[in-house]
Design a protein around this motif. Structure first.
Motif, mmCIF file in Angstrom:
data_model
loop_
_atom_site.group_PDB
_atom_site.id
_atom_site.type_symbol
_atom_site.label_atom_id
_atom_site.label_comp_id
_atom_site.label_asym_id
_atom_site.label_seq_id
_atom_site.Cartn_x
_atom_site.Cartn_y
_atom_site.Cartn_z
ATOM 1 N N ALA D 16 0.835 -1.208 0.000
ATOM 2 C CA ALA D 16 0.000 0.000 0.000
ATOM 3 C C ALA D 16 0.868 1.255 0.000
ATOM 4 O O ALA D 16 0.620 2.204 -0.758
ATOM 5 C CB ALA D 16 -0.920 -0.006 1.227
ATOM 6 N N ALA D 20 1.022 4.104 -3.167
ATOM 7 C CA ALA D 20 0.625 5.514 -2.999
ATOM 8 C C ALA D 20 1.747 6.454 -3.431
ATOM 9 O O ALA D 20 1.492 7.566 -3.917
ATOM 10 C CB ALA D 20 0.232 5.779 -1.550
ATOM 11 N N THR D 37 2.954 2.323 8.097
ATOM 12 C CA THR D 37 2.606 2.081 6.693
ATOM 13 C C THR D 37 3.109 3.209 5.804
ATOM 14 O O THR D 37 3.761 2.985 4.784
ATOM 15 C CB THR D 37 1.082 1.911 6.527
ATOM 16 O OG1 THR D 37 0.627 0.955 7.485
ATOM 17 C CG2 THR D 37 0.740 1.435 5.122
ATOM 18 N N THR D 41 5.967 4.636 2.260
ATOM 19 C CA THR D 41 5.793 5.679 1.244
ATOM 20 C C THR D 41 6.960 6.668 1.293
ATOM 21 O O THR D 41 7.520 7.040 0.260
ATOM 22 C CB THR D 41 4.465 6.434 1.483
ATOM 23 O OG1 THR D 41 3.394 5.500 1.600
ATOM 24 C CG2 THR D 41 4.179 7.408 0.351
ATOM 25 N N VAL D 125 -3.258 4.917 3.367
ATOM 26 C CA VAL D 125 -2.648 3.618 3.061
ATOM 27 C C VAL D 125 -2.818 2.704 4.270
ATOM 28 O O VAL D 125 -2.611 3.123 5.407
ATOM 29 C CB VAL D 125 -1.154 3.772 2.704
ATOM 30 C CG1 VAL D 125 -1.013 4.446 1.342
ATOM 31 C CG2 VAL D 125 -0.386 4.587 3.748
ATOM 32 N N TYR D 219 -5.958 3.031 -0.072
ATOM 33 C CA TYR D 219 -5.134 2.007 -0.710
ATOM 34 C C TYR D 219 -4.944 0.869 0.296
ATOM 35 O O TYR D 219 -4.288 1.053 1.320
ATOM 36 C CB TYR D 219 -3.760 2.581 -1.091
ATOM 37 C CG TYR D 219 -3.758 3.348 -2.393
ATOM 38 C CD1 TYR D 219 -4.675 4.372 -2.630
ATOM 39 C CD2 TYR D 219 -2.834 3.042 -3.394
ATOM 40 C CE1 TYR D 219 -4.672 5.073 -3.831
ATOM 41 C CE2 TYR D 219 -2.824 3.736 -4.599
ATOM 42 C CZ TYR D 219 -3.745 4.748 -4.809
ATOM 43 O OH TYR D 219 -3.744 5.437 -5.995
ATOM 44 N N VAL D 227 -2.782 -4.268 -4.594
ATOM 45 C CA VAL D 227 -3.379 -3.179 -3.838
ATOM 46 C C VAL D 227 -4.802 -2.947 -4.333
ATOM 47 O O VAL D 227 -5.047 -2.868 -5.537
ATOM 48 C CB VAL D 227 -2.557 -1.879 -4.005
ATOM 49 C CG1 VAL D 227 -3.268 -0.702 -3.343
ATOM 50 C CG2 VAL D 227 -1.168 -2.050 -3.411
#
Lengths: 234, 234, 234, 234
Positions: D16, D20, D37, D41, D125, D219, D227
């Motif tokens: 996820a 993103a 999470t 990213t 996410v 997501y 995803v």
């Protein structure tokens, strides 16, 4: 650093904590420290207030000691209203034979220092495991978040190894009751605590460090309930 | 203390402020001070960014300098991302012949000190009225509200007369950008600024005082637009 | 906004302030507001404590009211120790016929609201000049510095014109006792204060706004020393 | 609540988080959330900056995300300089089928909300375990320490069971990056999150609660690296 909020009973902490409570008499304004040993003092003072009519005012050093004191039924006041305290009682992370102490494992050392320096007499309660010939534990240093990198650099120049204290129940660093960070700085054996204290205070952005040079008396509790008292040589 | 936010133009402040802006070149990370003189520097840097393609990053010392820098179009970064600055430029309330300075009339001296000590080179911009053979203006001392009374007592023990700074547009005391109080302390002529600086730093609850001993260069602006430069003897 | 700390005597403020002090009796825990009208209440309560043996505890709403209460000799406690107050007395910037009020000219409205909502009875003291058929003064909104731009945008979407309050004795914006900014927002005539209150509270980063919908009684002082009392229709 | 700072790898969070990151293109100003999470990213964005020449500016939501972003090499700016963000990406503690979310397990939800509301598009996410038909996890509520007891009372009146979050690496309560407390409030199944959000915001002393009603897209990462994307129905 291990978890701080222990619920297990400790006879030696209890012995020291309760012995120090006997120093308190009616009419006093008392500084109430933070941590597991002085928690015994606070609870005992609450018992004396409820059962023996002890009439005192407390000044707290942290949100934790505030909650404990309210639960114990101790009437609270503030340093603004009572700038001079009759007595302050607190714990320590480590204390040497000349009564230099390291505090701040609970991240409350800034208010603890302000309170203890505001008191005519400052008594530390501890168990034997906290005593040492020389100080060698990490020194907690409270810094403005804005000054973190500068403080890291300056502590290194003083020979220390600083580590930003991370939180467990929030993401990112521990935040103190004053909204700041704590750098735990390893200095090995600290040969001259008074000089290091001045050096740390002079770093821009350092709010307060955990070296205390103002302890008047040390109460060391033993498992058998006895207490050894050490008084500072002046 | 008189009102700080003057809108009237000052040729001497302008001369010093603009001259210091010429020290900045592309690629630099620059500390941007607070106050009416360095405001000229910030505006000039903004002009150079817009008109001459100057490519710099700024680190601000207060909400005021942040607003000015954003208005001027200077890209901002933080001390966390750039712990070492190429240059810091700031004003002063008073500065002596050995380049010891008093700052903090604008209550921004804590972040100003952190920024200036984080810079390889620290330049103060001022007009002639700020220079003096010896320092004798009040020293602003930022203190935790919790420590106000203790700081008052300790400053008096050092021979100072502290006054809590009152606000005009809010009830009660001025609160700094860090959430603290300012005690303006009169010491008369300060014969040894470096010793006083250490003594003030050592007071529990003092976050930062306004004595600066790290000025590298002083730009003094004159009404005719000329600038006199004084460099610290090392 | 004009300067707040007036030292001139006001007979109408005095009349209202002193009349409200008569509501206080021994054993009460009382919330002490901030500003020039309730200052008369605090001084009068201090006189009653010293001369008449009035035995009360006070909870302050700002550093200013703390200093006044300590000077007056009123014993202070905290909301943590006494979460429910018997009475809270405070001033207002403007108050309408249904007892909706605007507060926050002194930037103390956040703690003032928390204290007044914690009280069983909330009395506002004012002079005639503060009363109005409808609210139309600027509404002070305390916001996290981090959220300033977002709050400006959202207040505009609600039809308001927000202005960041600038300080006089420090550079940059006024900082509240809680470390935040104040946006003074013009809404013209506020037709529905309760709805606007909810809308402002819902803006992310708004700590507290100055619309109060919890006033129980209004004491309006007159120059001749008389006081008119208005009670909220429930 | 269990310990938050996990170092173990999670394929579903990774899926996820990285998906993103693909929403980000050069020229964007991006809000960077807090937690395990969105950490994927941030790391992925750092890789794209270093390896692919991605040219973006980040706005952080906590000290944790600041440290991660600096480590990743993402240039940071501030909300003051860029009040409108192109995109914000963050995690969630729980999210329902209509994309109402609960955030604040990491005590960073106040700045997270300010950042996400400042963005044109807000993407959450998460892994499957965070999704739920209805919200029923505890709602973190950031409160001023001064308002703790009042907030406890008001949350109870709303049907919630609030618990003050205790710290592990400091004594006493968790303090947020803004200097406040967190009350974790159990409400059982939250049938109407939007109404509860307004009710919590209206409590005096509540800085911000963890109910988010502004998620645009979700997501959801799976163990196989795929995803699933859910878009809010408008």
């Amino acid at each position: 650093m291990t978890e701080r909020n222990t619920s297990t009973d400790s006879p030696e902490k209890r012995a020291a904590g309760i012995a120090a409570a006997r120093l308190v008499s009616s009419g006093m304004v008392v500084g109430l420290g933070t941590g597991s040993t002085v928690a015994y003092t606070i609870k005992e003072l609450g018992r004396l207030v409820r059962e023996k009519g002890l009439d005192i005012l407390g000044v707290v050093t942290s949100y934790q000691s505030e909650m404990l004191a309210i639960e114990a039924g101790i009437k609270l006041t503030t340093l603004s209203q009572h700038p001079e305290l009759d007595l302050a009682i607190d714990g320590a992370d480590q204390i040497d034979s000349e009564l230099h102490a390291i505090k701040g494992g609970g991240a409350a050392h800034t208010r603890e220092k302000i309170v203890s320096v505001s008191a005519k007499r400052f008594v530390v309660v501890a168990d034997e495991s906290k005593t040492s010939t020389q100080l060698d534990k990490t020194v907690p240093v409270e810094v403005l978040p804005f000054a973190k990198e500068l403080a890291v650099k300056k502590i290194r120049e003083l020979g220390g190894k600083p580590h930003l204290r991370s939180a467990v129940k929030k993401d990112g660093p521990v935040i103190t009751d004053n909204g700041n960070f704590v750098l735990d700085a390893e200095f090995g054996v600290i040969k001259d605590p008074e000089t290091l204290a001045l050096q740390l205070s002079a770093i821009p952005g350092v709010v307060e460090h955990g070296i205390f040079c103002n302890v008047d008396e040390l109460y060391i509790g033993n498992k058998d309930g006895s207490v050894k008292i050490v008084t500072r040589q002046k």
